[in-house]
Design a protein around this motif. Sequence first.
Motif, short mmCIF file in Angstrom:
data_model
loop_
_atom_site.label_atom_id
_atom_site.label_comp_id
_atom_site.label_asym_id
_atom_site.label_seq_id
_atom_site.Cartn_x
_atom_site.Cartn_y
_atom_site.Cartn_z
N SER A 42 1.00 -1.19 -0.02
CA SER A 42 0.11 -0.19 0.07
C SER A 42 0.95 1.29 0.08
O SER A 42 2.02 1.32 0.32
CB SER A 42 -0.96 0.00 1.33
OG SER A 42 -0.17 -0.03 2.51
N SER A 43 0.26 2.35 -0.63
CA SER A 43 0.99 3.64 -0.59
C SER A 43 0.16 4.71 -0.04
O SER A 43 -1.16 4.67 -0.24
CB SER A 43 1.72 3.82 -2.09
OG SER A 43 0.56 3.94 -2.89
N GLY A 44 0.74 5.79 0.51
CA GLY A 44 -0.03 6.92 0.75
C GLY A 44 -0.11 7.94 -0.26
O GLY A 44 0.01 9.03 -0.23
N LEU A 45 -0.44 7.25 -1.51
CA LEU A 45 -0.42 8.17 -2.76
C LEU A 45 -1.98 7.90 -3.38
O LEU A 45 -2.68 6.95 -2.94
CB LEU A 45 0.40 7.60 -3.62
CG LEU A 45 1.92 8.06 -3.08
CD1 LEU A 45 2.86 7.09 -4.00
CD2 LEU A 45 2.55 9.45 -2.97
N TRP A 46 -2.31 8.51 -4.52
CA TRP A 46 -3.23 8.15 -5.29
C TRP A 46 -2.87 7.85 -6.65
O TRP A 46 -1.76 8.59 -6.95
CB TRP A 46 -4.54 9.37 -5.12
CG TRP A 46 -4.06 10.60 -5.53
CD1 TRP A 46 -3.43 10.87 -6.90
CD2 TRP A 46 -3.56 11.90 -4.82
NE1 TRP A 46 -3.11 12.31 -6.90
CE2 TRP A 46 -3.14 12.82 -5.56
CE3 TRP A 46 -3.74 12.01 -3.61
CZ2 TRP A 46 -2.64 14.37 -5.34
CZ3 TRP A 46 -3.35 13.25 -3.09
CH2 TRP A 46 -2.97 14.44 -3.82
N PRO A 47 -3.57 7.47 -7.35
CA PRO A 47 -3.28 6.82 -8.73
C PRO A 47 -3.44 8.16 -9.81
O PRO A 47 -4.57 8.86 -9.62
CB PRO A 47 -4.16 5.58 -9.00
CG PRO A 47 -5.51 5.70 -8.23
CD PRO A 47 -4.86 6.56 -6.97
N GLY A 48 -2.78 8.27 -10.52
CA GLY A 48 -2.82 9.49 -11.79
C GLY A 48 -2.31 10.79 -11.21
O GLY A 48 -1.61 10.89 -10.25
N GLU A 49 -2.35 11.56 -12.23
CA GLU A 49 -1.89 13.17 -11.98
C GLU A 49 -3.06 13.92 -11.39
O GLU A 49 -4.26 13.68 -11.70
CB GLU A 49 -1.34 13.55 -13.33
CG GLU A 49 -0.16 12.75 -13.91
CD GLU A 49 0.29 13.18 -15.29
OE1 GLU A 49 0.37 14.38 -15.35
OE2 GLU A 49 0.19 12.23 -16.16
N GLY A 50 -2.50 15.02 -10.74
CA GLY A 50 -3.45 15.95 -10.46
C GLY A 50 -3.94 15.54 -8.99
O GLY A 50 -3.87 14.29 -8.57
N ILE A 51 -4.88 16.46 -8.44
CA ILE A 51 -5.42 16.28 -7.14
C ILE A 51 -6.80 15.68 -7.46
O ILE A 51 -7.60 16.59 -7.96
CB ILE A 51 -5.52 17.40 -6.22
CG1 ILE A 51 -4.02 17.91 -6.00
CG2 ILE A 51 -6.16 17.11 -4.90
CD1 ILE A 51 -4.20 19.19 -5.21
N PRO A 52 -7.21 14.48 -7.07
CA PRO A 52 -8.54 14.03 -7.56
C PRO A 52 -9.72 14.78 -6.59
O PRO A 52 -9.50 15.11 -5.58
CB PRO A 52 -8.38 12.52 -6.97
CG PRO A 52 -7.46 12.36 -6.16
CD PRO A 52 -6.33 13.56 -6.26
N ARG A 53 -10.82 14.82 -7.36
CA ARG A 53 -12.20 15.23 -6.57
C ARG A 53 -13.25 14.37 -6.86
O ARG A 53 -13.41 13.75 -7.87
CB ARG A 53 -12.36 16.56 -7.32
CG ARG A 53 -11.14 17.80 -7.05
CD ARG A 53 -11.59 19.04 -7.66
NE ARG A 53 -12.47 19.71 -7.22
CZ ARG A 53 -13.66 19.89 -8.01
NH1 ARG A 53 -13.57 19.33 -9.46
NH2 ARG A 53 -14.77 20.50 -7.60
N PHE A 54 -13.99 14.47 -5.70
CA PHE A 54 -15.29 13.35 -5.86
C PHE A 54 -16.24 13.90 -5.55
O PHE A 54 -16.38 14.73 -4.49
CB PHE A 54 -14.92 11.99 -5.18
CG PHE A 54 -13.29 11.59 -5.26
CD1 PHE A 54 -13.12 10.61 -6.30
CD2 PHE A 54 -12.55 11.66 -4.03
CE1 PHE A 54 -11.57 10.39 -6.16
CE2 PHE A 54 -11.39 11.45 -4.05
CZ PHE A 54 -10.86 10.51 -5.14
N LYS A 55 -17.53 13.32 -6.00
CA LYS A 55 -18.86 13.50 -5.33
C LYS A 55 -19.57 12.29 -4.97
O LYS A 55 -19.61 11.49 -5.86
CB LYS A 55 -19.61 14.63 -6.18
CG LYS A 55 -20.95 14.82 -5.91
CD LYS A 55 -21.82 15.77 -6.52
CE LYS A 55 -22.00 15.47 -7.99
NZ LYS A 55 -22.83 16.62 -8.91
N SER A 56 -20.08 12.17 -3.87
CA SER A 56 -20.70 10.86 -3.63
C SER A 56 -22.03 10.41 -4.59
O SER A 56 -22.65 11.47 -4.78
CB SER A 56 -20.88 10.78 -2.14
OG SER A 56 -21.95 11.95 -1.76
#
Length: 222
Positions: free
Chosen positions: A61-75
């Motif tokens: 596991s990593s304390g990262l996210w996949p892909g470039e840029g800061i991800p944004r989500f809506k439930s």
Amino acid sequence: MLEIFKSLQNLQSALIVELLQKYWQKKIVPSICLVFLIFLSSGLALSEPGSSSNKSDVLFSSGLWPGEGIPRFKSKINLQPLLKPNLDSPPVKGMEVKKGTILNFTETLYQTIEPGSLIIQETQTLEVTNYGNIKYLSRDAYYSSGKQTDLTLQKGDQINVLQNRAEGQIFFEYQGNIYAGLCRPCYSASYKTAWWVKVSLLSKSGWVLINENTVEFLKREY
């Protein structure tokens, strides 16, 4: 399933008693009967259904996210954050993320559940970063602890592809060490991951699993 197993147990017990009675009548050596009894008992014990669990073994596991840029989500749905990034974890009491909420997250955890194993078809040298024999890589360690190196993979070598990073880079495992870099053979591998983010809402925080069923992926910030 449990009722079937109990029925088999009762049937087995009756058969054992009947067989032992016949063997004793024929004056078979008691030790042989005992061995036979142990054999039958152990045979059914091996087929006893065990308790199932949804907890997955996290390989890396990593304390990262996949892909470039800061991800944004809506439930997409009402979400119940969990105390830990694990499906077996209890929920955070009194915390619910309503459908349509923009998620504000403070932490991210990208887990590898199943690696993608592949065999190198031709000898090649990769420019990679070696992070050593680890199971978890924090964001800070990702940028500061790795060692740049040229890694030669021989034809016939096996590597385990773990997760994608960004800008085409891949995390993979080779001979016990974790590497990150551009790895052309890795792109054809199939692996299973789980992505969690820790969200905060009204002084409470908890972990939410990120996928196409739980959130809508918004445009990333750069």
